[in-house]
Motif scaffolding. Structure first.
Motif, PDB file in Angstrom:
ATOM      1  N   GLU A 194      -4.112   2.654   1.960  1.00  0.00           N
ATOM      2  CA  GLU A 194      -3.797   2.408   0.338  1.00  0.00           C
ATOM      3  C   GLU A 194      -2.695   1.650   0.056  1.00  0.00           C
ATOM      4  O   GLU A 194      -1.687   1.713   0.545  1.00  0.00           O
ATOM      5  CB  GLU A 194      -3.688   3.777  -0.382  1.00  0.00           C
ATOM      6  N   THR A 195      -3.248   0.617  -0.763  1.00  0.00           N
ATOM      7  CA  THR A 195      -2.113  -0.564  -1.013  1.00  0.00           C
ATOM      8  C   THR A 195      -1.385   0.096  -2.192  1.00  0.00           C
ATOM      9  O   THR A 195      -1.808   0.701  -3.109  1.00  0.00           O
ATOM     10  CB  THR A 195      -2.726  -1.887  -1.308  1.00  0.00           C
ATOM     11  N   SER A 196      -0.429  -0.714  -2.632  1.00  0.00           N
ATOM     12  CA  SER A 196       0.463  -0.447  -3.909  1.00  0.00           C
ATOM     13  C   SER A 196      -0.573  -0.591  -5.244  1.00  0.00           C
ATOM     14  O   SER A 196      -0.268   0.264  -6.216  1.00  0.00           O
ATOM     15  CB  SER A 196       1.547  -1.140  -4.057  1.00  0.00           C
ATOM     16  N   ASP A 197      -1.740  -1.214  -5.061  1.00  0.00           N
ATOM     17  CA  ASP A 197      -2.533  -1.432  -6.254  1.00  0.00           C
ATOM     18  C   ASP A 197      -3.635  -0.311  -6.374  1.00  0.00           C
ATOM     19  O   ASP A 197      -4.410  -0.200  -7.137  1.00  0.00           O
ATOM     20  CB  ASP A 197      -3.122  -2.844  -6.692  1.00  0.00           C
ATOM     21  N   GLY A 198      -3.513   0.730  -5.251  1.00  0.00           N
ATOM     22  CA  GLY A 198      -4.531   1.694  -5.290  1.00  0.00           C
ATOM     23  C   GLY A 198      -5.710   1.384  -4.517  1.00  0.00           C
ATOM     24  O   GLY A 198      -6.659   2.255  -4.223  1.00  0.00           O
ATOM     25  N   SER A 199      -6.033   0.089  -4.030  1.00  0.00           N
ATOM     26  CA  SER A 199      -7.348  -0.258  -3.168  1.00  0.00           C
ATOM     27  C   SER A 199      -7.074   0.244  -1.816  1.00  0.00           C
ATOM     28  O   SER A 199      -5.882   0.776  -1.518  1.00  0.00           O
ATOM     29  CB  SER A 199      -7.510  -1.617  -3.303  1.00  0.00           C
ATOM     30  N   LEU A 200      -8.310   0.329  -1.337  1.00  0.00           N
ATOM     31  CA  LEU A 200      -8.243   1.222   0.079  1.00  0.00           C
ATOM     32  C   LEU A 200      -8.969   0.207   1.145  1.00  0.00           C
ATOM     33  O   LEU A 200      -9.831  -0.442   0.718  1.00  0.00           O
ATOM     34  CB  LEU A 200      -9.054   2.597  -0.002  1.00  0.00           C
ATOM     35  N   SER A 201      -8.220   0.234   2.235  1.00  0.00           N
ATOM     36  CA  SER A 201      -9.022  -0.571   3.227  1.00  0.00           C
ATOM     37  C   SER A 201      -9.441   0.383   4.442  1.00  0.00           C
ATOM     38  O   SER A 201      -8.845   1.351   4.439  1.00  0.00           O
ATOM     39  CB  SER A 201      -8.144  -1.689   4.042  1.00  0.00           C
TER      40      SER A 201
END
Length: 184
Positions: free
Chosen positions: A150-157
């Motif tokens: 999870e990135t700091s903007d809430g998106s997931l990879s």
């Protein structure tokens, strides 16, 4: 006798992980169990890394945030196990009798031991699974080694050894490309 392998994970093309430079898993296996060492390098300040839990526990839904995962099954048959390891120390362990079909008769799996350290560039998560947590397999053990970041903007990879489908799907056996000789 022990066996070891080290494998890189790749981001699913639909969910690139721009903050991550490298993500790999080392598997060390001996008669007592498996040590899985996940090493992530990149811009950790751009990731959401769960804080250490005061009392780590079995927790559902870890895949909704940064977590590391392992799927284990035999080359023949449909049964498998799924393990989720959070940097917080929380974990999940599931037994399945077929793809995404939980085995309601399975005994509760023993807890893994998890340790996580990180600095500005590298996160290392060690998860130790005792042999009792692992399924008995046939001639070959298949491993699906994966991660959700999870990135700091809430998106997931979504990261795996191989992505066989247009959408991320860690339960898809075609993505379980690591193979070890059976040990039971």
């Amino acid at each position: 006798m022990s066996a070891a392998l080290s494998l890189p994970l790749i981001a699913h093309p639909a969910t690139p992980g721009g903050a991550i430079d490298d993500l790999r898993v080392q598997v060390v296996r001996d008669g007592a169990g498996w040590l899985l060492r996940y090493t992530l390098t990149g811009k950790l300040a751009r990731l959401r890394i769960p804080a250490t839990a005061a009392r780590p526990a079995a927790t559902d839904g870890l895949w909704r945030h940064s977590c590391f995962e392992c799927f284990v099954g035999g080359a023949h048959g449909t049964a498998y196990r799924e393990f989720n390891f959070s940097p917080s120390g929380d974990w999940a362990a599931y037994a399945f009798r077929a793809e995404r079909v939980r085995d309601s008769a399975a005994a509760t799996l023993p807890a893994p031991r998890i340790a996580c350290t990180h600095d500005d560039r590298t996160l290392t998560l060690d998860a130790w699974l005792p042999t009792a947590a692992l399924p008995a397999t046939d001639i070959t053990t298949l491993l699906g080694l994966t991660a959700v970041i999870e990135t700091s903007d809430g998106s997931l990879s979504y990261w795996a050894l191989h992505h066989p489908a247009p959408q991320p799907d860690f339960h898809h056996r075609a993505g379980w490309t690591a193979r070890l000789p059976a040990f039971r």
